[in-house]
Scaffold this active site. Structure first.
Site, mmCIF file in Angstrom:
data_model
loop_
_atom_site.group_PDB
_atom_site.id
_atom_site.type_symbol
_atom_site.label_atom_id
_atom_site.label_comp_id
_atom_site.label_asym_id
_atom_site.label_seq_id
_atom_site.Cartn_x
_atom_site.Cartn_y
_atom_site.Cartn_z
ATOM 1 C CB SER A 69 -0.944 0.020 1.206
ATOM 2 O OG SER A 69 -2.053 -0.806 0.959
ATOM 3 C CE LYS A 72 -4.555 2.066 -0.598
ATOM 4 N NZ LYS A 72 -3.929 0.776 -0.280
ATOM 5 C CB SER A 129 -4.340 1.839 3.982
ATOM 6 O OG SER A 129 -3.533 1.320 2.946
#
Length: 391
Positions: A69, A72, A129
């Site tokens: 993640s 991102k 997230s």
């Protein structure tokens, strides 16, 4: 008897010499086996200064690895760029598509057709997230997830990232989706330029759906480490534990990236280790803040006769602690400044030197624009000057 005594004396001398040699051999061997100044269990790591980009520590920094993640950060960077350009507004309503709502992993459990503002979606990405929010924002900005991914890879190319490729805006496991610690540090450094990113990335908790859904930031260093105010975590079984983060103390802002940390919480532990290393060994020397007035420059043939000259960025250097002596700044302006002058136009440079060696150079720019004066105004100026001289 004398021969025996002499022989024993020679033997003792040789033995003593060998002992002395062995004693001195120890430190030499230790020097060869000396451990590096910092060790980390992360598969790859980097620590650098935000303002200069100076690298303080690296380990396998260019190795291509999955990023989970932490992906991102690029998603948010593109979203922040779009907001800064006016292509999207904070209060724009984003409607979740069925595709976005179908994302697995970390999410805010969007229902198809459910609506949130762009700002709320950004908070969900940064704090929770949320994969579903990431795809919803991507579709809103680019029209489709695929088009947004192309934007991500175009941006990576623009930033010169040779060890990064994106397949999605979430970080969910996928082929041909990778980055390096050094490349991710560049992405975080770029994202930190945007106030929106700093704002959403620094939120530790947030109430969504009128308090019915609580978001807690996965970056626990926001609470655990003094000065940490931005970043993004990531975890998959393939990528292991990852974290890109930034912290600031005493005008020194550091960026740390760790990829492939083996156990839970080790991405926090290793990042703290890197930050402690940087703050303990280095210091920032700030000569001027960003947009600080440095000089007033004369302008010829303009509607006004002078203009403020300011720094295009912060004028600072990072040096080992105690190495801040004899650091000086040299200012050089354009010899003649003739209207028209545009706001932000480069009109000089601010050079940082130490012992005659150039450490950094920052552009000096016009704080405002100056239009060219009309012929009548120029004639009036000449007349006023003549009048003043004959007074």
């Amino acid at each position: 008897m004398l021969k025996k005594a002499t022989s024993m004396l020679v033997t003792l001398t040789l033995l003593f010499g060998l002992l002395i040699s062995a004693a001195w051999a120890g430190p030499e061997k230790l020097a060869e086996d000396k451990k590096p100044a910092l060790e980390t269990s992360a598969e790859a790591a980097i620590l650098l200064d935000y303002h200069s980009g100076q690298v303080m520590f690296s380990k396998n920094a260019d190795k291509r690895l999955p990023m989970a993640s932490v992906t991102k950060l690029m998603t948010m960077l593109l979203a922040c760029e779009a907001e800064a350009k006016g292509e999207v507004k904070l209060n724009d309503v984003i409607t979740a598509s069925e595709h976005a709502a179908g994302m697995g992993g970390s999410q805010i459990y969007l229902e198809p057709g459910e609506e949130f503002t762009f700002q709320e979606m950004m908070i969900a990405i940064a704090t929770g997230s949320a994969n579903d929010a990431s795809v919803a924002v991507a579709e809103h900005i680019a029209g489709s997830e695929e088009a947004f991914v192309q934007m991500m890879n175009d941006k990576a190319e623009e930033l010169g990232l040779n060890n990064t490729h994106f397949t999605n805006p979430t970080g969910l496991p996928a082929e041909n989706h990778y980055t390096s610690a050094a490349d991710m540090a560049v992405i975080l450094r770029e994202a930190l330029k945007y106030p929106l990113f700093r704002k959403v990335s620094g939120i530790y908790e947030y109430d969504l759906r009128d308090g019915e859904f609580k978001l807690w930031n996965t970056n626990k260093l926001l609470k655990w480490y003094r000065g940490c105010d931005a970043g993004k975590t990531g975890w998959t079984s393939e990528a292991k534990y990852c974290l890109a983060a930034s912290a600031e103390r005493d005008n020194l802002r550091l960026i740390s990236v760790v990829l492939g940390c083996p156990q839970p919480k080790t991405h926090f532990q290793e990042t703290i280790k890197l930050f402690n290393f940087g703050f303990a060994r280095y210091q920032a020397v700030v000569l001027a803040k960003k947009a600080e007035k440095i000089k007033t420059a004369a302008v010829e043939k303009g509607m006004v006769d002078s203009i403020d000259v300011v720094t295009a960025e912060q004028v600072s250097v990072v040096v080992p602690r105690g190495g801040d002596k004899d650091i000086k700044g040299k200012i050089k302006l354009t010899p003649r400044l003739v209207a028209p002058v545009e706001k932000g136009q480069v009109v000089g440079e601010y050079t940082v030197v130490k012992d005659g060696k150039e450490l950094k150079k920052v552009n000096l720019v016009a704080a405002a624009g100056v239009a060219k004066a009309s012929p009548f105004r120029l004639m009036g100026k000449v007349m006023n000057k003549v009048y003043s001289m004959n007074k």
